[in-house]
Design a protein around this motif. Structure first.
Motif, PDB file in Angstrom:
ATOM      1  N   PRO A  27       1.956  -0.835   4.766  1.00  0.00           N
ATOM      2  CA  PRO A  27       0.618  -1.074   4.231  1.00  0.00           C
ATOM      3  C   PRO A  27       0.221   0.029   3.266  1.00  0.00           C
ATOM      4  O   PRO A  27       0.736   1.147   3.341  1.00  0.00           O
ATOM      5  CB  PRO A  27      -0.277  -1.052   5.478  1.00  0.00           C
ATOM      6  CG  PRO A  27       0.476  -0.234   6.470  1.00  0.00           C
ATOM      7  CD  PRO A  27       1.926  -0.469   6.177  1.00  0.00           C
ATOM      8  N   GLN A  28      -0.680  -0.309   2.374  1.00  0.00           N
ATOM      9  CA  GLN A  28      -1.176   0.681   1.416  1.00  0.00           C
ATOM     10  C   GLN A  28      -2.693   0.739   1.528  1.00  0.00           C
ATOM     11  O   GLN A  28      -3.427   0.384   0.612  1.00  0.00           O
ATOM     12  CB  GLN A  28      -0.719   0.324   0.003  1.00  0.00           C
ATOM     13  CG  GLN A  28       0.785   0.410  -0.106  1.00  0.00           C
ATOM     14  CD  GLN A  28       1.278   0.350  -1.526  1.00  0.00           C
ATOM     15  OE1 GLN A  28       0.565   0.617  -2.481  1.00  0.00           O
ATOM     16  NE2 GLN A  28       2.548   0.019  -1.667  1.00  0.00           N
ATOM     17  N   GLY A  29      -3.134   1.188   2.702  1.00  0.00           N
ATOM     18  CA  GLY A  29      -4.555   1.246   3.018  1.00  0.00           C
ATOM     19  C   GLY A  29      -5.325   2.227   2.168  1.00  0.00           C
ATOM     20  O   GLY A  29      -4.798   3.233   1.708  1.00  0.00           O
ATOM     21  N   SER A  30      -6.597   1.898   2.001  1.00  0.00           N
ATOM     22  CA  SER A  30      -7.501   2.760   1.228  1.00  0.00           C
ATOM     23  C   SER A  30      -8.607   3.346   2.090  1.00  0.00           C
ATOM     24  O   SER A  30      -9.561   3.903   1.580  1.00  0.00           O
ATOM     25  CB  SER A  30      -8.120   1.960   0.077  1.00  0.00           C
ATOM     26  OG  SER A  30      -7.122   1.563  -0.823  1.00  0.00           O
ATOM     27  N   GLY A  35     -11.307  -1.323   0.037  1.00  0.00           N
ATOM     28  CA  GLY A  35     -10.202  -2.227   0.287  1.00  0.00           C
ATOM     29  C   GLY A  35      -9.069  -1.965  -0.692  1.00  0.00           C
ATOM     30  O   GLY A  35      -9.289  -1.610  -1.842  1.00  0.00           O
ATOM     31  N   SER A  36      -7.856  -2.150  -0.231  1.00  0.00           N
ATOM     32  CA  SER A  36      -6.677  -1.971  -1.077  1.00  0.00           C
ATOM     33  C   SER A  36      -6.519  -3.158  -2.016  1.00  0.00           C
ATOM     34  O   SER A  36      -6.895  -4.279  -1.696  1.00  0.00           O
ATOM     35  CB  SER A  36      -5.445  -1.860  -0.182  1.00  0.00           C
ATOM     36  OG  SER A  36      -4.258  -1.929  -0.934  1.00  0.00           O
ATOM     37  N   LEU A  37      -5.927  -2.923  -3.175  1.00  0.00           N
ATOM     38  CA  LEU A  37      -5.598  -4.010  -4.095  1.00  0.00           C
ATOM     39  C   LEU A  37      -4.129  -4.414  -3.974  1.00  0.00           C
ATOM     40  O   LEU A  37      -3.654  -5.274  -4.712  1.00  0.00           O
ATOM     41  CB  LEU A  37      -5.929  -3.612  -5.534  1.00  0.00           C
ATOM     42  CG  LEU A  37      -7.415  -3.376  -5.804  1.00  0.00           C
ATOM     43  CD1 LEU A  37      -7.637  -2.961  -7.255  1.00  0.00           C
ATOM     44  CD2 LEU A  37      -8.245  -4.601  -5.470  1.00  0.00           C
ATOM     45  N   HIS A  38      -3.426  -3.795  -3.031  1.00  0.00           N
ATOM     46  CA  HIS A  38      -2.021  -4.117  -2.779  1.00  0.00           C
ATOM     47  C   HIS A  38      -1.977  -5.268  -1.767  1.00  0.00           C
ATOM     48  O   HIS A  38      -1.587  -5.102  -0.606  1.00  0.00           O
ATOM     49  CB  HIS A  38      -1.298  -2.874  -2.235  1.00  0.00           C
ATOM     50  CG  HIS A  38       0.160  -3.110  -2.024  1.00  0.00           C
ATOM     51  ND1 HIS A  38       0.686  -3.471  -0.806  1.00  0.00           N
ATOM     52  CD2 HIS A  38       1.194  -3.040  -2.878  1.00  0.00           C
ATOM     53  CE1 HIS A  38       1.984  -3.610  -0.919  1.00  0.00           C
ATOM     54  NE2 HIS A  38       2.315  -3.353  -2.167  1.00  0.00           N
ATOM     55  N   ASN A  69      -7.344  -6.063   3.890  1.00  0.00           N
ATOM     56  CA  ASN A  69      -7.978  -4.992   3.112  1.00  0.00           C
ATOM     57  C   ASN A  69      -9.485  -4.931   3.335  1.00  0.00           C
ATOM     58  O   ASN A  69     -10.244  -4.758   2.404  1.00  0.00           O
ATOM     59  CB  ASN A  69      -7.655  -5.127   1.618  1.00  0.00           C
ATOM     60  CG  ASN A  69      -8.340  -6.312   0.966  1.00  0.00           C
ATOM     61  OD1 ASN A  69      -8.775  -7.231   1.634  1.00  0.00           O
ATOM     62  ND2 ASN A  69      -8.430  -6.294  -0.343  1.00  0.00           N
ATOM     63  N   HIS A 110      -0.925   4.564   4.792  1.00  0.00           N
ATOM     64  CA  HIS A 110      -0.466   4.453   3.403  1.00  0.00           C
ATOM     65  C   HIS A 110       0.778   5.341   3.301  1.00  0.00           C
ATOM     66  O   HIS A 110       0.829   6.402   3.921  1.00  0.00           O
ATOM     67  CB  HIS A 110      -1.564   4.952   2.447  1.00  0.00           C
ATOM     68  CG  HIS A 110      -1.275   4.678   1.004  1.00  0.00           C
ATOM     69  ND1 HIS A 110      -0.336   5.382   0.281  1.00  0.00           N
ATOM     70  CD2 HIS A 110      -1.803   3.771   0.154  1.00  0.00           C
ATOM     71  CE1 HIS A 110      -0.304   4.927  -0.949  1.00  0.00           C
ATOM     72  NE2 HIS A 110      -1.181   3.945  -1.055  1.00  0.00           N
ATOM     73  N   ASP A 161      -1.905  -7.484   3.259  1.00  0.00           N
ATOM     74  CA  ASP A 161      -1.268  -6.277   2.742  1.00  0.00           C
ATOM     75  C   ASP A 161       0.123  -6.136   3.349  1.00  0.00           C
ATOM     76  O   ASP A 161       1.117  -6.039   2.634  1.00  0.00           O
ATOM     77  CB  ASP A 161      -2.139  -5.061   3.070  1.00  0.00           C
ATOM     78  CG  ASP A 161      -1.591  -3.741   2.545  1.00  0.00           C
ATOM     79  OD1 ASP A 161      -0.470  -3.711   1.998  1.00  0.00           O
ATOM     80  OD2 ASP A 161      -2.271  -2.715   2.699  1.00  0.00           O
TER      81      ASP A 161
END
Length: 167
Positions: A27-30, A35-38, A69, A110, A161
């Motif tokens: 996952p590519q958490g923000s 929210g992530s855009l990945h 996300n 991430h 994600d």
């Protein structure tokens, strides 16, 4: 892990150009406030089926983590189901208020922050216990948009994600 099928619903499409890689890997958490855009947007009642590289087995506590996300005040829910054969899926109940759904908890893991995406106590995302639905093992995971989310442009509905088998 591999994508077995993707059936986009209306207003799906964000992230489609990066399939399958966008839903594979960590996952590519923000974090809690962004929210992530990945992600891949499923759209209104869209769905995706993934085959895991390993077997998800029922153990103590969480067995599967699903990363969407969400961020504070904005959630889009998905119904999660699992299968051993890829044909018959057993789903966790998903209520209108988000109870039992994916897309509830922010994604904290991430690749750049060192948070283990397989650790339910730190990774964020939503944890699912196979024992809670009477399943001992699974290989396939299906996520389907609830049909009760916002559907604007090409980024509507549940946004996947990543997935991970909990350790």
């Amino acid at each position: 892990m591999s994508v077995v099928s993707y059936e986009p619903g209306d207003n799906a499409g964000f992230g489609q150009d990066a399939l399958p890689d966008i839903v594979l890997g960590p996952p590519q958490g923000s974090g809690e406030r962004a929210g992530s855009l990945h992600v891949l947007s499923l759209g209104n009642e869209g769905s995706i089926v993934l085959e895991m590289d390993g077997i998800i087995e029922d153990g103590d506590g969480a067995d599967l983590l699903v990363f969407e996300n969400p961020f504070t005040g904005f959630n889009e829910y998905g119904v999660v189901g699992v299968s051993e054969d890829g044909e018959t899926f057993t789903e966790w109940p998903c209520a209108d208020d988000g109870t039992g759904c994916a897309g509830v908890n922010p994604v904290l893991s991430h690749p750049e922050n060192g948070i283990d995406p397989t650790d339910p106590s730190t990774a964020g995302g939503d944890a699912f216990d196979l024992g809670a639905i009477g399943v001992e093992r699974a290989v396939f995971v299906r996520i389907r948009d609830t049909g009760m989310n916002e559907y604007l442009g090409n980024s509507g509905g549940f946004d996947l994600d990543a997935l991970s088998i909990a350790q």
